[in-house]
Design an enzyme around this catalytic site. Structure first.
Site, PDB file in Angstrom:
ATOM      1  CB  CYS A   2     -15.751 -34.459  -3.569  1.00 14.17           C
ATOM      2  SG  CYS A   2     -14.050 -34.918  -3.861  1.00 14.17           S
ATOM      3  NE  ARG A  27     -19.269 -29.706  -2.526  1.00 12.29           N
ATOM      4  CZ  ARG A  27     -19.087 -28.935  -1.468  1.00 12.29           C
ATOM      5  NH1 ARG A  27     -19.693 -27.780  -1.406  1.00 12.29           N
ATOM      6  NH2 ARG A  27     -18.319 -29.307  -0.478  1.00 12.29           N
ATOM      7  CD1 TRP A  74     -11.345 -29.862  -8.036  1.00 15.61           C
ATOM      8  CD2 TRP A  74     -10.271 -30.206  -6.117  1.00 15.61           C
ATOM      9  NE1 TRP A  74     -10.281 -28.994  -7.990  1.00 15.61           N
ATOM     10  CE2 TRP A  74      -9.597 -29.183  -6.829  1.00 15.61           C
ATOM     11  CE3 TRP A  74      -9.763 -30.592  -4.874  1.00 15.61           C
ATOM     12  CZ2 TRP A  74      -8.462 -28.545  -6.330  1.00 15.61           C
ATOM     13  CZ3 TRP A  74      -8.624 -29.951  -4.383  1.00 15.61           C
ATOM     14  CH2 TRP A  74      -7.998 -28.946  -5.115  1.00 15.61           C
ATOM     15  CG  ASN A 100     -16.578 -33.205   0.420  1.00 17.15           C
ATOM     16  OD1 ASN A 100     -15.467 -32.972  -0.064  1.00 17.15           O
ATOM     17  ND2 ASN A 100     -17.359 -32.260   0.893  1.00 17.15           N
ATOM     18  N   GLY A 101     -13.824 -34.940   1.573  1.00 18.12           N
ATOM     19  CA  GLY A 101     -12.908 -34.574   2.660  1.00 18.12           C
ATOM     20  C   GLY A 101     -11.559 -35.222   2.426  1.00 18.12           C
ATOM     21  CD  GLU A 487     -13.098 -10.612  -6.883  1.00 13.00           C
ATOM     22  OE1 GLU A 487     -12.159 -11.123  -6.255  1.00 13.00           O
ATOM     23  OE2 GLU A 487     -14.048 -11.276  -7.354  1.00 13.00           O
ATOM     24  CE  LYS A 491     -14.126 -13.582  -9.905  1.00 13.95           C
ATOM     25  NZ  LYS A 491     -14.472 -13.720  -8.539  1.00 13.95           N
ATOM     26  CD  GLU A 494     -11.820 -16.972  -9.583  1.00 20.65           C
ATOM     27  OE1 GLU A 494     -11.922 -17.608  -8.538  1.00 20.65           O
ATOM     28  OE2 GLU A 494     -12.577 -16.025  -9.861  1.00 20.65           O
ATOM     29  CG  HIS A 510       8.635   1.491  -7.201  1.00 14.38           C
ATOM     30  ND1 HIS A 510       9.663   2.400  -7.151  1.00 14.38           N
ATOM     31  CD2 HIS A 510       7.529   2.163  -6.800  1.00 14.38           C
ATOM     32  CE1 HIS A 510       9.206   3.560  -6.716  1.00 14.38           C
ATOM     33  NE2 HIS A 510       7.908   3.442  -6.495  1.00 14.38           N
ATOM     34  CE  LYS A 607     -20.005 -20.220  -5.485  1.00 12.82           C
ATOM     35  NZ  LYS A 607     -19.113 -19.145  -5.946  1.00 12.82           N
TER      36      LYS A 607
HETATM   37  C1  G6P Z   1     -12.458 -21.102  -3.829  1.00 14.50           C
HETATM   38  C2  G6P Z   1     -13.267 -20.479  -4.931  1.00 14.50           C
HETATM   39  C3  G6P Z   1     -13.187 -18.957  -4.857  1.00 14.50           C
HETATM   40  C4  G6P Z   1     -13.612 -18.495  -3.469  1.00 14.50           C
HETATM   41  C5  G6P Z   1     -12.763 -19.143  -2.384  1.00 14.50           C
HETATM   42  C6  G6P Z   1     -13.285 -18.845  -0.989  1.00 14.50           C
HETATM   43  O1  G6P Z   1     -11.113 -20.947  -4.080  1.00 14.50           O
HETATM   44  O2  G6P Z   1     -12.829 -20.932  -6.201  1.00 14.50           O
HETATM   45  O3  G6P Z   1     -14.058 -18.401  -5.819  1.00 14.50           O
HETATM   46  O4  G6P Z   1     -13.483 -17.099  -3.385  1.00 14.50           O
HETATM   47  O5  G6P Z   1     -12.806 -20.560  -2.539  1.00 14.50           O
HETATM   48  O6  G6P Z   1     -14.548 -19.422  -0.843  1.00 14.50           O
HETATM   49  P1  G6P Z   1     -15.535 -19.028   0.326  1.00 14.50           P
HETATM   50  O7  G6P Z   1     -16.704 -19.962   0.178  1.00 14.50           O
HETATM   51  O8  G6P Z   1     -14.779 -19.251   1.596  1.00 14.50           O
HETATM   52  O9  G6P Z   1     -15.915 -17.600   0.145  1.00 14.50           O
END
Ligand code: G6P
Length: 612
Positions: A2, A27, A74, A100-101, A487, A491, A494, A510, A607
């Site tokens: 949030c 967020r 969220w 938030n929390g 990665e 991406k 996501e 395998h 994020k």
């Molecule tokens: C969330 C985001 C990811 C990010 C991860 C870690 O899951 O959606 O994109 O890599 O958190 O975030 P940080 O701020 O700890 O790098």
């Protein structure tokens, strides 16, 4: 998770709050709400869905108050709905609160309050907070502002879990109280006003001077003044920190999306992250660290701990530390680390990587490592973030604000910083001096090579247009390239919602090769001459089973063997991840765009994940 935002000053609060919420939408975007102090009491407006639903609500323009709080959600406790949206009020409508929390003991508190005559209208954990404040407020006998402060303090001391809170009280219409514990909150200082936010970029266009709060610091905000109190409500002094980020760095600057802008910002992000740390003629410098050869020789293991994309950066970090410094290294997913009873001790060096510096799992893992006696380093992009305040040493990437949920420039900046760190350790340990000199001069050339890589965008877009309707894709690589494959797959998942798997190229046969059939797309990263032959054989194995193959490489290979080859600039294989990932970031971006998806705000994601 949030996002919360607040304003107290002389301007109309609602446009400032809504503007802040739009910037914090990354967020969470399940619902949004606002509460302001109006002539006739506290206003409350909220709705499900994105912030745009909130600012389309009838009457929102009529809010005149110059003090207000707002929230974008969220969902954790309680489904996304209007009732569960913040702000929440107590039964008497004296208090309005955004949170938030997560309040872990909300069930007990809810029962306690219900037994004391309170009624609950939502399924959230948050709703206990305004009611608990009200419960203590009633018991306070004095009528000045200390009544409010004490009630908030007592309520907060009862809460178990994490919280960043903004609190309005209709009895004290010129005041706001904010407090945090394990959830982010910053206060931006204007001339006769204050801006409150979950992160710095959301309010960077108003001020660069920020108060960074510690856990359980209570702040009483009035127009033009901010008073700080410790956990026992003793008044304390607090200095502001000036943030050097440019306000325009959190704008889109003509790009369609933040993600695309951030992909194109990578040359500058890498240049800034290297900064003056690397010099071709002198030793690598980290002002923040004071490690000696004796200390580094005593380290029995380096643990890299992180989540998501940052964890993928850690995989590259492990490779580099082992290769350049010969220190055994491990990578842990932060949410697993705590529960596997890791063999961390005083001879361990634990490195925590987090763009936001607010990821709850990563912070919890850091605390555990400290308890076990290890030395801790945080790598973050956000000055003063929670992780950096907990760590023994903090070093920063200088990627500038990253707004898109899918991380791009923060990832390449993290990998860059880890490369610089491995070089720094290796110099202290007096190892590999020729190789180190080569890597240093190559690092300095990286921004130019990234610019060249970005000119490949049209070719990548062409391939993306051919495959954007697919349901599954595979990403392969060997050695350090496998970390990039991971990665790249993340991406794609996501932002395009295409199922993607990454594999060590030699491992596919395998088991997972059973999934390869006509026209399945297999994308391979290949940047190490020593591994080319074997990797090419692995691609052949899938090509003969009908796979469509894309190769991202800087090696001299027979292009006729593959459907498409993206040639990236030559670079030492240890630094290749910083370049080879870029075509694959663009690939995911173009697919998401073609599918008409919200690139910057993919479904279900946030994020910064501030819950464990
Ligand atoms: C969330 C985001 C990811 C990010 C991860 C870690 O899951 O959606 O994109 O890599 O958190 O975030 P940080 O701020 O700890 O790098």
């Amino acid at each position: 998770m949030c996002g919360i935002v607040g304003y107290i000053g002389t301007k109309k609060a609602s446009p400032i709050l809504i503007n802040g919420l739009i910037r914090l939408e990354y967020r969470g975007y399940d619902s949004a709400g606002i509460s302001t102090v109006e002539k006739n009491g506290l206003s409350l407006m909220k709705d499900m869905g994105r912030v745009k639903n909130l600012y389309n609500l009838k009457g929102i323009d009529d809010l005149e108050g110059t003090i207000g709080i707002a929230h974008t959600r969220w969902a954790t406790h309680g489904k996304p709905s209007k009732e569960n949206s913040h702000p929440h009020m107590d039964n008497s409508k004296t208090f309005s609160v955004v949170h938030n929390g997560i309040i872990e003991n909300y069930n007990e508190l809810r029962k306690f309050l219900t037994d004391n005559g309170y009624t609950f209208y939502s399924q959230t954990d948050t709703e206990v907070i305004p009611n608990l404040i009200h419960y203590y407020y009633k018991k306070e006998t004095n009528s000045d502002i200390s009544r409010l402060l004490k009630a908030v303090q007592k309520a907060c001391l009862d809460l178990i879990g994490s919280f960043a809170l903004e609190i309005l009280c209709c009895d004290f219409p010129d005041n706001m109280i904010v407090v945090r514990k394990d959830s982010p909150l910053v206060i931006g200082k204007g001339s006769d006003e204050c801006y409150i936010s979950s992160d710095i970029p959301a309010i960077l266009s108003f001020t660069r001077d920020f108060y960074l709060l510690k856990d359980y610091e209570f702040v009483l905000l009035q127009r033009g003044s901010a008073k700080f109190y410790d956990k026992d409500l003793n008044e304390i002094d607090k200095e502001t920190t000036t943030i050097e980020w440019d306000a325009s760095s959190s704008e889109k600057n003509g790009y369609d999306d933040y993600m695309l802008k951030e992909i194109y910002e990578q040359p500058i992000a890498i240049r800034e992250t290297i900064g003056s740390r690397i010099n071709s003629n002198s030793k690598t410098e980290f002002d923040e660290l004071n490690f000696t050869k004796e200390y580094l020789s005593s380290v029995n293991k380096i643990y890299f701990v992180a989540c998501g994309t940052a964890m993928h950066a850690a995989l590259v970090g492990k490779n580099l530390m082992e290769k350049l410094c010969r220190i055994s290294s491990e990578v842990d997913i932060a949410s697993e680390f705590r529960y596997r009873d890791p063999l961390v001790d005083k001879n361990s060096l634990c490195i925590f990587i987090s763009q936001s510096g607010e990821t709850a799992d990563t912070i919890a893992a850091l605390k555990l490592s400290k308890e076990k006696g290890a030395k801790t380093i945080s790598i973050s992009n956000v000055i003063g973030s929670s992780l950096t305040r907990e760590a023994d040493y903090s070093i920063y990437t200088h990627a500038g604000p990253e707004i898109a949920v899918a991380s791009t420039k923060a990832y390449t900046s993290q990998v860059t910083l880890l490369s610089v760190l491995a070089i720094y350790f290796s110099e202290i340990l007096e190892l590999n001096s020729d190789l180190i000199n080569k890597l240093k001069s190559e690092l300095l050339e990286l921004p130019k090579k990234i610019e060249t890589t970005l000119t490949l965008a049209d070719k990548i877009k062409d391939f993306a247009m051919q495959v954007y309707q697919e349901k599954d894709m595979f990403f392969l690589g060997r050695g350090i390239d496998e970390a990039v494959a991971k990665e790249a797959a993340l991406k794609l998942k996501e932002i395009s919602y295409i199922h993607a798997e990454s594999y060590a190229a030699g491992e596919l046969k395998h088991g997972a090769i059973a999934l390869i059939e006509n026209d399945v797309t297999v994308i391979t990263v290949m940047t190490d001459s020593k591994l080319v032959e074997k990797t090419v054989s692995n691609i052949q194995e899938v090509a003969t089973r009908g796979a469509k193959t894309l190769v991202v490489t800087n090696q001299d290979i027979d292009c006729n063997l593959f459907d498409k080859v993206i040639h990236i600039p030559e670079v030492h294989p240890y630094l290749a991840p910083i370049i080879s990932v870029i075509p694959l970031q663009l690939f995911a971006y173009y697919i998401s765009k073609e599918k008409g998806l919200d690139v910057d705000k993919p479904r279900n994601l946030a994020k910064s994940v501030t819950v464990e």
